[in-house]
Enzyme design. Structure first.
Site, PDB file in Angstrom:
ATOM      1  N   ARG A 361       5.310 -26.836  -3.246  1.00 34.36           N
ATOM      2  CA  ARG A 361       6.228 -29.000  -3.975  1.00 34.36           C
ATOM      3  C   ARG A 361       7.416 -28.803  -3.566  1.00 34.36           C
ATOM      4  O   ARG A 361       7.073 -29.581  -3.642  1.00 34.36           O
ATOM      5  CB  ARG A 361       5.114 -28.945  -5.213  1.00 34.36           C
ATOM      6  CG  ARG A 361       3.930 -29.252  -5.419  1.00 34.36           C
ATOM      7  CD  ARG A 361       3.052 -29.998  -6.797  1.00 34.36           C
ATOM      8  NE  ARG A 361       3.650 -30.722  -5.934  1.00 34.36           N
ATOM      9  CZ  ARG A 361       4.418 -31.785  -7.526  1.00 34.36           C
ATOM     10  NH1 ARG A 361       5.595 -30.637  -8.101  1.00 34.36           N
ATOM     11  NH2 ARG A 361       4.244 -33.195  -6.482  1.00 34.36           N
ATOM     12  N   TYR A 365       7.782 -31.571  -1.016  1.00 33.29           N
ATOM     13  CA  TYR A 365       8.192 -32.754  -1.551  1.00 33.29           C
ATOM     14  C   TYR A 365       9.647 -32.422  -2.527  1.00 33.29           C
ATOM     15  O   TYR A 365       9.512 -34.309  -2.937  1.00 33.29           O
ATOM     16  CB  TYR A 365       7.322 -33.066  -2.663  1.00 33.29           C
ATOM     17  CG  TYR A 365       5.197 -33.396  -2.333  1.00 33.29           C
ATOM     18  CD1 TYR A 365       5.189 -34.369  -1.600  1.00 33.29           C
ATOM     19  CD2 TYR A 365       4.636 -31.811  -3.547  1.00 33.29           C
ATOM     20  CE1 TYR A 365       3.470 -33.935  -1.211  1.00 33.29           C
ATOM     21  CE2 TYR A 365       3.275 -31.770  -2.607  1.00 33.29           C
ATOM     22  CZ  TYR A 365       2.911 -32.972  -1.455  1.00 33.29           C
ATOM     23  OH  TYR A 365       1.341 -32.874  -1.126  1.00 33.29           O
ATOM     24  N   CYS A 392      10.191 -15.785   5.036  1.00 32.15           N
ATOM     25  CA  CYS A 392      11.560 -16.485   5.925  1.00 32.15           C
ATOM     26  C   CYS A 392      11.653 -17.931   6.663  1.00 32.15           C
ATOM     27  O   CYS A 392      11.017 -18.624   6.963  1.00 32.15           O
ATOM     28  CB  CYS A 392      11.073 -15.823   7.207  1.00 32.15           C
ATOM     29  SG  CYS A 392      11.015 -14.070   7.172  1.00 32.15           S
TER      30      CYS A 392
HETATM   31  N1  LLP Z   1      -8.688 -39.523  -6.672  1.00 34.04           N
HETATM   32  C1  LLP Z   1      -8.373 -39.143  -5.399  1.00 34.04           C
HETATM   33  C2  LLP Z   1      -9.410 -39.659  -4.312  1.00 34.04           C
HETATM   34  C3  LLP Z   1      -7.045 -38.815  -5.096  1.00 34.04           C
HETATM   35  O1  LLP Z   1      -7.113 -38.740  -4.027  1.00 34.04           O
HETATM   36  C4  LLP Z   1      -6.521 -38.017  -5.943  1.00 34.04           C
HETATM   37  C5  LLP Z   1      -5.340 -37.390  -5.579  1.00 34.04           C
HETATM   38  C6  LLP Z   1      -6.946 -37.200  -7.158  1.00 34.04           C
HETATM   39  C7  LLP Z   1      -7.877 -38.965  -7.959  1.00 34.04           C
HETATM   40  C8  LLP Z   1      -6.083 -36.781  -8.105  1.00 34.04           C
HETATM   41  O2  LLP Z   1      -5.053 -37.999  -8.004  1.00 34.04           O
HETATM   42  P1  LLP Z   1      -4.331 -37.016  -9.377  1.00 34.04           P
HETATM   43  O3  LLP Z   1      -4.019 -37.609 -11.478  1.00 34.04           O
HETATM   44  O4  LLP Z   1      -3.917 -35.686  -9.199  1.00 34.04           O
HETATM   45  O5  LLP Z   1      -2.857 -37.590  -9.076  1.00 34.04           O
HETATM   46  N2  LLP Z   1      -0.483 -32.687  -3.524  1.00 34.04           N
HETATM   47  C9  LLP Z   1       0.550 -33.931  -3.799  1.00 34.04           C
HETATM   48  C10 LLP Z   1      -1.128 -34.607  -4.927  1.00 34.04           C
HETATM   49  C11 LLP Z   1      -1.844 -35.133  -3.509  1.00 34.04           C
HETATM   50  C12 LLP Z   1      -2.916 -35.911  -4.641  1.00 34.04           C
HETATM   51  C13 LLP Z   1      -3.787 -36.454  -3.688  1.00 34.04           C
HETATM   52  N3  LLP Z   1      -4.837 -37.288  -4.163  1.00 34.04           N
HETATM   53  C14 LLP Z   1       1.152 -33.151  -4.783  1.00 34.04           C
HETATM   54  O6  LLP Z   1       0.880 -32.105  -5.465  1.00 34.04           O
HETATM   55  O7  LLP Z   1       2.177 -33.725  -5.432  1.00 34.04           O
END
Ligand code: LLP
Length: 471
Positions: A361, A365, A392
């Site tokens: 992350r 990000y 690396c």
């Molecule tokens: N529902 C759908 C359709 C989604 O695409 C996502 C997240 C969630 C629920 C859950 O969202 P949350 O409650 O976790 O915000 N890799 C990124 C986050 C990508 C989220 C993708 N979709 C990070 O590490 O910040």
């Protein structure tokens, strides 16, 4: 897609003594996403940090590092917070579905299922994990913007609700549904035209998103499905983003979805479910101030109920899909400190035995995290260092310019709030094996993910015979 809300300077933690230890800062027992550390984080008799009744230093000693630690009490408390808030604030039926992309494992599935939640899966792997972890199929929804025929087959064979995302889903399913006596249970996902950034959001007619049907197409899709005997449209789905601290976009989403519900029901679809996705943010650093789960649910549930009553719609079952806010704070990662490089007048690097392969992350990000030394969590933070990983890649940095006590090789560093999108997004870059994960509770630790070994990484390598060295 998502970055932590705070500017980089906020990652310099206050020195011990200036403020409460990070794991105690304004602890909110009802809404774990508002804390930096798991609910059970406290000092043991020796002044070391313990979680789930286990000293983190001892866990590192026993299981090695890097180590993912998951606190059962925090995870269960979070599940209950969602359930209780939905029951308190929504006048109809409601169900929280864990977005398992945040962290998919048998143990987490079993815990979440035992707390009565459902689950959202986006691949055959997540789906199998959910089913094998004991999540009832009727509580699973299957997402994805490019589902394969095999994945769809698995979902419908097991009685899982499929979220239609595009015309390809419709074409594949109509072929797979041939000969079935029962219609398939479906939700239809559309792009709501609300795009969230961390501190602002914009509304547009046509969102540039690969997910879901364009809102302008929704009606024709629903018309088409009304003529498909194999399809039963049980509801609508939309998701606006992740790590969101604002509540207003969720309120707007309710109105957009209720409008779509009017159209769907007028076309004869039962549409008993309204799935508003996930998105609630969490605290990664002291300055992050996300709403509580109770507040988020109150606003979302209230907005859906109000938008439906304004349109004289029978109240749908309210579904939501929290991922990050459900698991992030229950998790932390332990690393062992190794080398140090002082660049006079510039920066000091302290390297640990993990990095971007177990937590991509920060490099992806520019996300911020908070860390303490496991055995001296209150020691004065007299050193400003950059905690680097062992990969690396110059950008393989876990924490930029953070204040820590002076460390020595062998010290164990605990990085908080790594329960979501860390293991799930991990890799084997540089052929570094994946860490183990332990679940801690009341002084007991259970390995829930065995540590990968370097030899495991060769399992799928194939050396063609003709490349074998000639002896
Ligand atoms: N529902 C759908 C359709 C989604 O695409 C996502 C997240 C969630 C629920 C859950 O969202 P949350 O409650 O976790 O915000 N890799 C990124 C986050 C990508 C989220 C993708 N979709 C990070 O590490 O910040």
């Amino acid at each position: 897609m998502v970055t932590s809300a705070s500017p980089a300077t906020d990652s310099v933690a206050p020195a011990a003594g200036e403020a409460a230890a990070p794991f105690e800062q304004g602890r909110d027992r009802l809404s774990p996403n508002r804390n930096l550390a798991p609910l059970t984080a406290q000092l043991d008799g020796l002044g070391r940090l313990e979680v789930g009744g286990m000293a983190l230093g001892d866990l590192a000693q026993t299981y090695g590092t890097p180590l993912y630690v998951l606190d059962e009490e925090t995870l269960r408390a979070t599940c209950r917070a969602y359930r209780q808030a939905l029951a308190a604030h929504y006048p109809g039926e409601a169900l929280a579905l864990y977005a398992s992309k945040a962290n998919s494992s048998l143990a987490i599935t079993a815990l979440v299922a035992s707390e009565g939640l459902g689950l959202d899966a986006v691949s055959a792997g997540e789906l199998l994990t959910a089913l094998q972890g004991g999540m009832p199929a009727e509580r699973i929804v299957f997402h994805g913007n490019n589902k394969s025929a095999e994945e769809l087959q698995l979902a419908i064979d097991r009685g899982v609700t499929v979220v239609l995302d595009n015309w390809n889903d419709i074409d594949l399913l109509s072929a797979l549904a041939a000969g079935r006596s029962q219609p398939l249970r479906l939700l239809v996902r559309f792009t709501p035209g609300i795009e969230c950034h961390t501190h602002e959001y914009i509304r547009t007619g046509h969102l540039d998103s690969k997910f879901g049907f364009d809102p302008d197409q929704l009606e024709s899709v629903l018309r088409h499905l009304a003529g498909c005997p194999w399809a039963r449209v049980d509801g609508l789905h939309a998701h606006i983003g992740s790590q969101i601290f604002e509540l207003e976009p969720h309120r707007d989403l309710a109105a957009v979805m209720a409008e779509a519900l009017v159209v769907a029901r007028s076309l004869g679809h039962p549409c008993g479910d309204l799935n508003v996705g996930g998105g609630l943010g969490i605290r990664y650093v002291g300055s992050d101030d996300p709403p509580s789960i109770q507040e988020w649910v109150r606003v979302v549930a209230g907005a859906v109920a109000e938008a439906c009553s304004q349109r004289q719609l029978e109240l749908p079952r309210l579904l939501c899909e929290p991922g990050r806010s459900l698991v992030a704070t229950a998790g932390l990662t332990l690393y062992t400190v190794g080398s140090r490089k002082d660049i006079p007048g510039l920066r000091t690097y302290v390297s640990v035995d993990g990095g971007m392969s177990d937590n991509p992350r920060p490099i992806t990000y520019q996300s911020l995290y908070t860390a303490v030394l496991a055995d001296r969590p209150l020691a004065e933070g007299s050193d400003v260092v950059t905690v680097a990983g062992k990969h690396c890649e110059s950008g393989d940095v876990l924490l930029h310019d953070v204040r820590l006590p002076v460390t020595a090789p062998g010290d164990v560093l605990a990085v908080f709030a790594t329960g979501a999108y860390n293991a799930a997004m991990g890799s084997n870059y540089n052929r570094i094996p994946r860490p183990a994960a332990v679940l801690v509770h009341n002084g007991v630790a259970d390995v829930v993910q065995r540590r990968e070994q370097p030899e495991d990484l060769l399992r799928y390598d194939v050396l063609p015979h003709r490349l074998l060295p000639v002896s």
